[in-house]
Each structure stands twice: as structure tokens, then as C-alpha cells.
Design an enzyme around this catalytic site. Structure first.
Site, PDB file in Angstrom:
ATOM      1  N   VAL A   1      17.375  24.099  68.223  1.00 34.24           N
ATOM      2  CA  VAL A   1      17.538  24.446  66.808  1.00 34.24           C
ATOM      3  C   VAL A   1      18.571  23.489  66.208  1.00 34.24           C
ATOM      4  CG1 VAL A   1      18.120  26.227  65.120  1.00 34.24           C
ATOM      5  CG2 VAL A   1      17.082  26.888  67.310  1.00 34.24           C
TER       6      VAL A   1
ATOM      7  N   SER B   1      10.818  22.597  55.201  1.00 33.64           N
ATOM      8  CA  SER B   1      10.572  21.887  53.936  1.00 33.64           C
ATOM      9  C   SER B   1      11.402  22.584  52.877  1.00 33.64           C
ATOM     10  CB  SER B   1       9.079  21.857  53.620  1.00 33.64           C
ATOM     11  OG  SER B   1       8.551  23.171  53.541  1.00 33.64           O
TER      12      SER B   1
ATOM     13  N   TYR C   1      15.307  14.405  47.143  1.00 30.87           N
ATOM     14  CA  TYR C   1      15.101  15.617  47.952  1.00 30.87           C
ATOM     15  C   TYR C   1      13.638  16.067  47.858  1.00 30.87           C
ATOM     16  CZ  TYR C   1      15.998  20.338  49.809  1.00 30.87           C
ATOM     17  OH  TYR C   1      15.989  21.496  50.564  1.00 30.87           O
TER      18      TYR C   1
ATOM     19  N   LYS D   1      11.080  16.261  51.048  1.00 28.00           N
ATOM     20  CA  LYS D   1      10.476  17.493  51.551  1.00 28.00           C
ATOM     21  C   LYS D   1       8.947  17.427  51.489  1.00 28.00           C
ATOM     22  CE  LYS D   1      14.233  19.631  52.816  1.00 28.00           C
ATOM     23  NZ  LYS D   1      14.495  19.917  54.232  1.00 28.00           N
TER      24      LYS D   1
ATOM     25  N   ASN E   1      25.565  27.209  53.086  1.00 34.59           N
ATOM     26  CA  ASN E   1      26.632  26.276  52.699  1.00 34.59           C
ATOM     27  C   ASN E   1      26.097  24.966  52.137  1.00 34.59           C
ATOM     28  OD1 ASN E   1      29.003  27.761  53.506  1.00 34.59           O
ATOM     29  ND2 ASN E   1      28.260  27.525  55.606  1.00 34.59           N
TER      30      ASN E   1
END
Ligand code: NAD
Length: 340
Positions: free
Chosen positions: A105, A231, A245, A249, A281
Site C-alpha cells: 500500500v 484516480s 492533476y 488522473k 492531508n
């Protein structure tokens, strides 16, 4: 005929607060105390102010909200007990779902990656928890005493780091949850800098690809495996982030589909999960007035942000054997935002 505006409460939207002369002053004052400006709230301006309590991770507690409302609304009476939010949901562990499996992960130190690593570990899996932040990994390990966790500080864009991750995993790799990722600065293509473009693609696309490439030999050798990429709502629409961005994605989805097609016959499933807004965060800056205005307009139909364990529920479903018949999909896990 003029109408008197309703008194401000936690249920009033952030935009209503900012538009109100008294409310705008106190909210801007509070933001200034934390070195922030109202611009930071632009993407969530349509949400009730109350949502900031959950989103702030403790920095803006209920008492602070009650004090803020009381300053501009003398009749305000704080609820004695917090109301049960609509759509309340509690994670239910499926004991042993990942027993005997090794799952890598990435981004395990925070947000969606942390919630996913935690869920896999609590469901019996051996987790290779990867993050660039040693401090965050230390906290994760401390919070999962007794679980089978190998914490590894590594950068997914770095070949040496990727090699260490594969080495730590060992011969058998059952799952890869590619969750580490970064936001852009909401700039439209006319304003995007090469630095932002390159960095966002390096982490979100190249890093994702490098880990996928690295786990394929083990998965082929053992005759199967499950890869879940992350995504975004920005892989489904043009209104959720800046050019870099959004393009990155969309690229993650292409990588997912190509790999699903290529390796499906070998038993390797490759899917993506597209989160809507999640309380984590991740940092989102607004470096362009056009980007801020357009993205904020697009957020009007956004579903309120959720906690990361809801995303872990979707990701672990696809990672687990329950996802057996799903391959090559980009699963929107966004509370219905993409249906709007
Ligand atoms: N939070 C949201 O609203 C949201 C929405 C859509 C998609 N996403 C996607 O979800 C994923 C996780 O985001 P999050 O919101 O949990 O963010 P987060 O910032 O809370 O966590 C991401 C973690 O990844 C780590 N990381 C960053 N770059 C890395 C690298 N090169 N190598 C290894 N680790 C690295 C960070 O240190 C951090 O701990 C990202 O891919 C993001 O694009 C998030």
C-alpha cells in the site's frame, strides 16, 4: 420587498458566511489567525460551515464553531449533544479477508492510503506500508501494534525505492494499492508551469506505473493478483482540479485499462477507484484566479467530503477476492458526485 437574511448557523454555507458582513469578518479573522485566507476555502465554499469540524482533524473543534456562531448570532443555542449526521456509517471488519496475503500500500502514512493499509492489516493481511514520510509511518506502525506491517520509507518515483519495496514484499505479492499521489495548484493549461506538470505526472502517473511494472513478475509467477490504482473525480470530469492533476488522473485510468486488458488472461485484475472529496492531508493550492473561479463553480454539485475509511472500503473490495469479476474499471467512490 427586502427580506431579512436567515441568522448564521453551522448549517449556513461557508460562502453565506463570507458574504455576510459580520460573519465574513469573524471567519476571515479566524482564518488569519491560522495564517490562512478565505481563498483556501474556495473549493468547499458551498458546504455548510459545520463540515469544517470534521474536515479540520481537530484543529477547528465543535466548541470553536459554537463560539464563532455565537459572535454573530446572539440567539444561537449550541445543541447539547451533537446530532447524528445523516448517512452515518461505521466500518465493519471482515475477519481474515486478507489472511495469507501480502499487499503493498503506497501513501500508507496518511489519508486514503493509511485507511486502506489499516483495513488490510486488521483483516489479517501482511502489509508493506510505503510512504515518503518516516514520521507518518512511525505513527501508523505504533497505531497497529501486533499487526503484520512492514513499514518502508520510499519514494515511488525512485527506482531504488521501488526495488526496496519489492524486496521487502518477497516472492509473493497478492495486492498492490497504488494510493500515493499529489494535487496540483488548480492552474488551467494556460498557466501551468513545467515544474507543476512534471511533478504531478512523476508522482501520480510515473510512480504508479513503476510500482505496477515491478509487481507484474511476481503476480505472473503466482498466477494472479489484484492492483488498485487511485484516480479521482478529476478522472471523470474537467471541473475538479487543474490541468496537470486532471490529465494525470485520466492517464491513471488509461494505465489501468491497458493493464487490465493485457494481464486479465493471466489472472491479474487491475482497477482504479475514483474518490470524490475526502478529508485527508492532501494539499490543494490555488495559483490562478481563473482556476479558482472555475473549479469553485464546478464544486457546486460536489457531495460533502467523507472520511478516508469509506474509500478504504471501496479499495479493499477491489483488492480482495470479492472483486473477482471486476477488471479494468474506474469505480467512482464519490457518494454520487459523478451522477450530478
Ligand atoms: N483527498 C481527496 O479528496 C482525494 C480525491 C480524489 C483523489 N484523491 C487521491 O487519493 C490519493 C491519496 O490522497 P490523500 O488525499 O489520501 O492524500 P494525503 O496527502 O493525505 O496522503 C498521501 C500520502 O502519500 C505520500 N506520498 C506522496 N508522494 C509520495 C511518493 N512520491 N512516494 C511515496 N509516498 C508519497 C504522502 O507522504 C502522504 O502520506 C491520491 O492519489 C489522490 O490524488 C484524493
Amino acid at each position: 420587498m427586502s427580506t431579512t437574511p436567515a441568522p448564521l448557523t453551522g448549517a449556513s454555507t461557508i460562502q453565506t458566511w463570507l458574504d455576510d458582513p459580520a460573519g465574513g469578518d469573524v471567519l476571515r479573522g479566524l482564518l488569519a489567525q491560522g495564517g490562512q485566507s478565505a481563498e483556501a476555502l474556495a473549493p468547499i465554499a458551498g458546504l455548510p460551515l459545520q463540515n469544517l469540524v470534521a474536515m479540520s482533524g481537530g484543529a477547528f473543534p465543535q466548541e470553536a464553531l459554537d463560539a464563532l456562531v455565537a459572535q454573530v448570532n446572539p440567539d444561537y443555542v449550541p445543541a447539547a449533544t451533537a446530532e447524528t449526521p445523516k448517512g452515518q456509517w461505521a466500518e465493519k471488519i471482515t475477519a481474515g479477508r486478507f489472511t495469507g496475503q501480502t499487499v503493498i500500500v503506497t501513501g500508507a502514512g496518511s489519508g486514503i492510503g493509511r485507511a486502506t493499509a489499516s483495513r488490510v492489516a486488521r483483516e489479517g493481511g501482511r502489509v508493506i506500508a510505503v510512504d515518503v514520510s518516516q514520521e507518518r509511518l512511525d505513527e501508523f506502525v505504533a497505531a497497529h501494534e501486533g499487526a503484520d506491517v512492514v513499514a518502508l520509507t520510499a519514494d515511488i518515483t525512485d527506482d531504488e525505492g521501488v526495488a526496496r519495496i519489492i524486496e521487502a514484499a518477497g516472492d509473493r505479492i497478492d495486492g498492490l494499492a497504488n494510493i500515493a499521489g499529489i494535487m496540483d495548484d488548480m492552474t488551467p493549461v494556460g498557466d501551468v508551469t513545467d515544474a507543476v506538470w512534471d511533478r504531478v505526472f512523476r508522482v501520480n502517473v510515473t510512480g504508479t506505473m513503476k510500482l505496477m511494472r515491478a509487481v507484474i513478475p511476481a503476480m505472473l509467477a503466482q498466477g494472479g493478483g489484484s492492483i488498485v490504482n487511485t484516480s479521482s473525480e478529476a478522472s471523470l470530469r474537467g471541473s475538479a482540479a487543474g490541468a496537470a492533476y486532471t490529465a494525470s488522473k485520466h492517464a491513471v485510468v488509461g494505465l489501468t485499462k491497458s493493464s487490465a486488458y493485457m494481464y486479465g488472461p493471466s489472472g491479474i485484475r487491475v482497477n482504479a477507484v475514483a474518490p470524490g472529496a475526502v478529508i485527508t492531508n492532501i494539499e490543494a493550492k490555488f495559483n490562478s484566479p481563473l482556476g479558482a473561479e472555475r473549479v469553485q463553480a464546478g464544486m457546486a454539485v460536489m457531495v460533502p467530503p467523507v472520511t478516508a475509511d469509506r474509500l478504504a472500503a471501496s479499495i479493499t473490495f477491489l483488492l480482495s477476492d470479492d472483486g473477482v469479476n471486476v477488471n479494468g474499471q474506474n469505480l467512482a467512490s464519490d457518494g454520487g458526485w459523478s451522477a450530478a
